[in-house]
Design an enzyme around this catalytic site. Structure first.
Site, PDB file in Angstrom:
ATOM      1  N   TYR A  68       0.849  -1.212   0.000  1.00 56.20           N
ATOM      2  CA  TYR A  68       0.000   0.000   0.000  1.00 56.20           C
ATOM      3  C   TYR A  68       0.876   1.250   0.000  1.00 56.20           C
ATOM      4  CZ  TYR A  68      -3.084   3.500   2.325  1.00 56.20           C
ATOM      5  OH  TYR A  68      -3.784   4.623   2.681  1.00 56.20           O
ATOM      6  N   LYS A 122       1.196   4.149  -2.826  1.00 52.24           N
ATOM      7  CA  LYS A 122       0.906   5.570  -2.555  1.00 52.24           C
ATOM      8  C   LYS A 122       2.119   6.442  -2.923  1.00 52.24           C
ATOM      9  CE  LYS A 122      -3.328   5.403  -0.717  1.00 52.24           C
ATOM     10  NZ  LYS A 122      -4.500   5.977  -1.412  1.00 52.24           N
TER      11      LYS A 122
HETATM   12  N1  NAD Z   1      -8.728   6.177   6.781  1.00 53.60           N
HETATM   13  C1  NAD Z   1      -7.459   6.526   6.919  1.00 53.60           C
HETATM   14  O1  NAD Z   1      -6.898   6.530   8.038  1.00 53.60           O
HETATM   15  C2  NAD Z   1      -6.677   6.970   5.708  1.00 53.60           C
HETATM   16  C3  NAD Z   1      -5.414   7.554   5.911  1.00 53.60           C
HETATM   17  C4  NAD Z   1      -4.675   7.966   4.803  1.00 53.60           C
HETATM   18  C5  NAD Z   1      -5.177   7.801   3.528  1.00 53.60           C
HETATM   19  N2  NAD Z   1      -6.402   7.226   3.360  1.00 53.60           N
HETATM   20  C6  NAD Z   1      -6.881   7.058   1.978  1.00 53.60           C
HETATM   21  O2  NAD Z   1      -8.133   7.663   1.820  1.00 53.60           O
HETATM   22  C7  NAD Z   1      -8.875   6.985   0.803  1.00 53.60           C
HETATM   23  C8  NAD Z   1     -10.265   6.644   1.317  1.00 53.60           C
HETATM   24  O3  NAD Z   1     -10.116   5.823   2.458  1.00 53.60           O
HETATM   25  P1  NAD Z   1     -11.282   5.496   3.492  1.00 53.60           P
HETATM   26  O4  NAD Z   1     -10.646   5.482   4.827  1.00 53.60           O
HETATM   27  O5  NAD Z   1     -12.488   6.326   3.242  1.00 53.60           O
HETATM   28  O6  NAD Z   1     -11.535   3.988   3.093  1.00 53.60           O
HETATM   29  P2  NAD Z   1     -12.876   3.142   3.045  1.00 53.60           P
HETATM   30  O7  NAD Z   1     -12.473   1.720   3.038  1.00 53.60           O
HETATM   31  O8  NAD Z   1     -13.860   3.650   4.058  1.00 53.60           O
HETATM   32  O9  NAD Z   1     -13.436   3.544   1.605  1.00 53.60           O
HETATM   33  C9  NAD Z   1     -12.830   3.118   0.431  1.00 53.60           C
HETATM   34  C10 NAD Z   1     -13.927   2.831  -0.564  1.00 53.60           C
HETATM   35  O10 NAD Z   1     -13.297   2.400  -1.767  1.00 53.60           O
HETATM   36  C11 NAD Z   1     -14.083   1.372  -2.306  1.00 53.60           C
HETATM   37  N3  NAD Z   1     -13.271   0.543  -3.185  1.00 53.60           N
HETATM   38  C12 NAD Z   1     -12.345  -0.388  -2.830  1.00 53.60           C
HETATM   39  N4  NAD Z   1     -11.837  -0.959  -3.905  1.00 53.60           N
HETATM   40  C13 NAD Z   1     -12.447  -0.390  -4.979  1.00 53.60           C
HETATM   41  C14 NAD Z   1     -12.357  -0.571  -6.376  1.00 53.60           C
HETATM   42  N5  NAD Z   1     -11.549  -1.515  -6.896  1.00 53.60           N
HETATM   43  N6  NAD Z   1     -13.109   0.200  -7.186  1.00 53.60           N
HETATM   44  C15 NAD Z   1     -13.964   1.126  -6.677  1.00 53.60           C
HETATM   45  N7  NAD Z   1     -14.117   1.322  -5.350  1.00 53.60           N
HETATM   46  C16 NAD Z   1     -13.350   0.583  -4.521  1.00 53.60           C
HETATM   47  C17 NAD Z   1     -14.586   0.580  -1.104  1.00 53.60           C
HETATM   48  O11 NAD Z   1     -15.743  -0.189  -1.432  1.00 53.60           O
HETATM   49  C18 NAD Z   1     -14.868   1.712  -0.118  1.00 53.60           C
HETATM   50  O12 NAD Z   1     -16.221   2.144  -0.199  1.00 53.60           O
HETATM   51  C19 NAD Z   1      -8.037   5.778   0.418  1.00 53.60           C
HETATM   52  O13 NAD Z   1      -7.317   6.060  -0.762  1.00 53.60           O
HETATM   53  C20 NAD Z   1      -7.077   5.609   1.581  1.00 53.60           C
HETATM   54  O14 NAD Z   1      -5.880   5.000   1.208  1.00 53.60           O
HETATM   55  C21 NAD Z   1      -7.164   6.811   4.402  1.00 53.60           C
END
Ligand code: NAD
Length: 258
Positions: free
Chosen positions: A149, A153
């Site tokens: 991951y 990124k």
């Molecule tokens: N939550 C954290 O702490 C955090 C920290 C840093 C970065 N991020 C980034 O923020 C973004 C959103 O994260 P989040 O926490 O809301 O995650 P989440 O898991 O709540 O949401 C991610 C969504 O992406 C969808 N998804 C997964 N694979 C997919 C695909 N192949 N095609 C289409 N949709 C797909 C999932 O169904 C889900 O609804 C991500 O890129 C994550 O890496 C999150």
């Protein structure tokens, strides 16, 4: 100016916050997510009226993204803003990362953004206008677990710079937001297993706090605003100082309290 904003991974907590913020700004919002049931929940939760469309689409599948972009543009006109937000973690350590996990992490977190850019970039170039926001992570900079991951990124951040340099002359800006921990459902589930985890994690943040999904949405809204017209190719840390350094480590190194 109101835009058609496409948010991938739109059914997750950050996706929903992005949708709410862009709707509040008067934009039309299209959410893509591979989980149709979660999308239905998001549509009920967000209440976007006739300015919100939810489409089941998988960023790991070019045909699915192509069809979904055609449907989105039929509903709301050309995509003016793309937020590559779909992402997720698979294996926490190198030892637990097999080939399938490595490839799946890269395909979702890096190649997925590339596929979505490919699906909208010709339209943006033709209109000489477009904004791309890639949701990266503090994991691209520091080592906090999840090697595949994090590598994806880091690639996404470099991809962002390529987009800025190659597409800038076509009126397209591209930036990345790199959040530290964001309090989403996944963190709530970890807290349910281990009630102290978030407090322990917060100690590593110089601000002593973690992000809320609305913090990501607020920065994305700024990047779409005219105030950001000269910002492109930037990776903006949204991490309470996590990647700036560690207070504990700095105290140890300088041998003084502060
Ligand atoms: N939550 C954290 O702490 C955090 C920290 C840093 C970065 N991020 C980034 O923020 C973004 C959103 O994260 P989040 O926490 O809301 O995650 P989440 O898991 O709540 O949401 C991610 C969504 O992406 C969808 N998804 C997964 N694979 C997919 C695909 N192949 N095609 C289409 N949709 C797909 C999932 O169904 C889900 O609804 C991500 O890129 C994550 O890496 C999150």
């Amino acid at each position: 100016m109101s835009e058609t904003v496409l948010v991938t991974g739109g059914a997750g907590d950050i996706g929903r916050a992005l949708a709410r913020r862009f709707l509040a700004g008067g934009h039309r919002v299209v959410l893509f997510d591979r989980d149709g049931t979660a999308l239905e929940g998001a549509a009920r939760d967000i209440v976007g009226g006739d300015r919100l469309v939810c489409i089941t689409a998988d960023v790991t599948d070019s045909a699915s993204i192509g069809e979904a972009v055609t449907r989105a543009e039929a509903a709301f006109g050309p995509i003016g803003v793309l937020v590559n937000n779909a992402g997720g973690v698979i294996a926490p350590t190198l030892a637990s990362t097999d080939e399938a996990a490595w490839l799946a992490d890269l395909d979702l977190n890096l190649n997925g953004a590339w596929r979505c850019v490919r699906a909208v970039q010709d339209g943006m170039m033709m209109r000489r206008r477009g904004i791309i926001i890639n949701i990266s992570s503090a994991n691209a900079t520091g080592i906090y677990g999840y090697p595949a991951y994090s590598s994806a990124k880091a690639g996404l951040e470099h991809f962002t710079r390529f987009l800025a340099v190659e597409l800038g002359r076509h009126g397209i800006r591209a930036n990345a937001i790199a959040p530290g921990s964001v309090r989403t459902q996944a963190w709530n589930e970890r807290v349910a297993q281990d009630p102290e985890i978030l407090e322990r994690v917060k100690r590593w943040y110089p601000l002593g706090e973690v992000c809320e999904p609305e913090d990501v949405a607020g920065l994305a809204a700024f990047l779409v605003s005219p105030d950001a017209r000269m910002i492109t190719g930037a990776v903006i840390a949204l991490d309470g100082g996590l990647t700036a350094g560690s207070t504990t480590m700095a105290r140890e190194f300088c041998g003084a309290e502060f």
